[in-house]
Enzyme design. Structure first.
Site, short mmCIF file in Angstrom:
data_model
loop_
_atom_site.label_atom_id
_atom_site.label_comp_id
_atom_site.label_asym_id
_atom_site.label_seq_id
_atom_site.Cartn_x
_atom_site.Cartn_y
_atom_site.Cartn_z
N VAL A 12 0.84 -1.20 0.00
CA VAL A 12 0.00 0.00 0.00
C VAL A 12 0.87 1.25 0.00
CG1 VAL A 12 -1.69 1.33 1.34
CG2 VAL A 12 -1.97 -1.15 1.07
N CYS A 126 -10.59 -1.52 3.39
CA CYS A 126 -10.82 -1.45 1.94
C CYS A 126 -12.22 -1.94 1.56
CB CYS A 126 -9.77 -2.24 1.19
SG CYS A 126 -9.29 -3.77 1.96
N GLN A 153 -12.60 -11.22 -1.99
CA GLN A 153 -11.50 -10.30 -1.79
C GLN A 153 -10.20 -10.74 -2.43
OE1 GLN A 153 -13.41 -8.87 2.43
NE2 GLN A 153 -11.29 -8.34 2.10
N HIS A 234 -11.35 -5.94 -4.90
CA HIS A 234 -12.37 -6.67 -4.15
C HIS A 234 -13.72 -6.55 -4.86
CE1 HIS A 234 -9.45 -7.13 -1.09
NE2 HIS A 234 -9.84 -6.20 -0.22
C1 2RA Z 1 -7.82 -7.66 3.42
N1 2RA Z 1 -9.18 -5.72 4.04
O1 2RA Z 1 -8.31 -7.57 2.29
C2 2RA Z 1 -8.06 -6.57 4.45
C3 2RA Z 1 -6.83 -5.77 4.72
N2 2RA Z 1 -6.34 -5.11 3.60
O2 2RA Z 1 -7.08 -8.59 3.78
#
Ligand code: 2RA
Length: 328
Positions: A12, A126, A153, A234
């Protein structure tokens, strides 16, 4: 402005540097900071190499703004130290998000809750950011009573180790495991660790952060967070129940007119959001908007965003831009 990026060598952190450059944020001095093992490494910023410094040296430089993405422990220990020297900290970890008095901000939604005295501002998770980007304008129009969200995700949310695990699996190699199971050709119904209530930390972040950002604890949220072997962003399947019967055409009009949202919703031409095409972009993409025939007061939709950009780095830089615009 003197800007520190704490965690500058991480996934990031690197995107934060890129977004600062892309958006031409007025950085007069960049202070990349990281753990001791990274001190002395170089990062590129505006075509120049900049040396990574230690956290104590970054505090001593008294930056105007510090963007953090170095994990909760570093944020817990070091955000107050930066705040003490007058730095405004924008923290991408979960350390401060649910702390009373710490603003949890998506600028398009609640930037105005930031006050001149705030020295620590929390960047939401996120998967929360892309969800509330869609929920907020609809909550304002209809009033949301309940949200059921299932996420798909990207492995980039876990970090470099997960990307390497997937790559190794696809190449038939063994290597360090970011997950308890293989991720290639698989889906893991686990993002982060499990809590005592049977939900994962990721699911509880979605649940609690959404209510804090919408500033309405009457909104009921139920989440299932799944890790999938994808890298662009995501995706989320969301069922939204309202206080009244909504109009899908009006919902499309509202979302299409909302800054930061791109509507991609036309089944006739197979138009819908996908992480492969959201990657590298800053908007939140929404489609598959349709009536929930099991509940006339609800609709289903599909939301996609690049979790490293709007889900983390870009939202943090937009908070910095908001602060800059106040002239504090
Ligand atoms: C994940 N939202 O996607 C969490 C941390 N970035 O693992």
């Amino acid at each position: 402005m003197r800007v520190a990026v704490v965690g500058a060598t991480g996934m990031v952190g690197e995107v934060m540097l890129k977004v600062l450059e892309e958006r031409n944020f007025p950085v007069t001095e960049l202070i990349p900071a990281a753990s001791v093992r990274s001190v002395g490494k170089k990062v590129m910023f505006k075509g120049k190499e900049v040396s990574v410094v230690s956290l104590p040296d970054a505090v001593a430089a008294k930056p105007d703004i510090a963007l953090f993405s170095a994990g909760g422990d570093v944020s817990t220990a070091w955000a107050p130290k930066f705040a003490e020297v007058g730095t405004r900290v924008i923290d991408n970890s979960s350390a401060w998000r649910m702390t009373e008095g710490i603003p949890l901000v998506v600028p398009e939604i609640n930037g105005s809750i930031i006050s001149e005295d705030d020295r620590i501002i929390a960047n939401p998770n996120c998967s929360t950011i892309q969800l509330v980007m869609v929920l907020n304008p609809l909550h304002e129009r209809y009033g949301i009573t309940r949200v059921i969200v299932s996420t798909y995700q990207s492995i980039t949310g876990t970090g470099v180790k997960a990307v390497e695990q997937l790559q190794n699996e696809r190449e038939g190699k063994t290597g360090p495991m970011a997950y308890p199971y293989p991720i290639d050709k698989n889906c893991l119904p686990q993002c982060d660790v499990f809590t005592d209530n049977g939900y994962t930390k990721e699911e509880m972040k979605l649940t609690r952060e959404t209510v804090k950002i919408l500033d309405d604890d009457s909104v009921l949220v139920s989440a299932t967070a799944v890790r999938v072997p994808v890298q662009g962003g995501h995706s989320e399947s969301v069922n939204i129940e309202f206080a009244e019967v909504p109009s899908v055409p009006e919902i499309r009009t509202i979302l299409n007119a909302t800054p930061g949202i791109t509507l991609q919703d036309n089944p006739d031409i197979n138009l819908y959001p996908m992480p492969r095409f959201a990657e590298g972009k800053d908007d939140t993409f929404v489609g598959r908007i349709r009536v929930d025939y099991s509940n006339p007061r609800a609709v289903n939709c599909w939301i996609v965003a690049d979790n490293l950009r709007k889900g983390a780095a870009t939202n943090a830089v937009q908070i910095a831009e908001y602060i800059l615009a106040q002239g504090w």
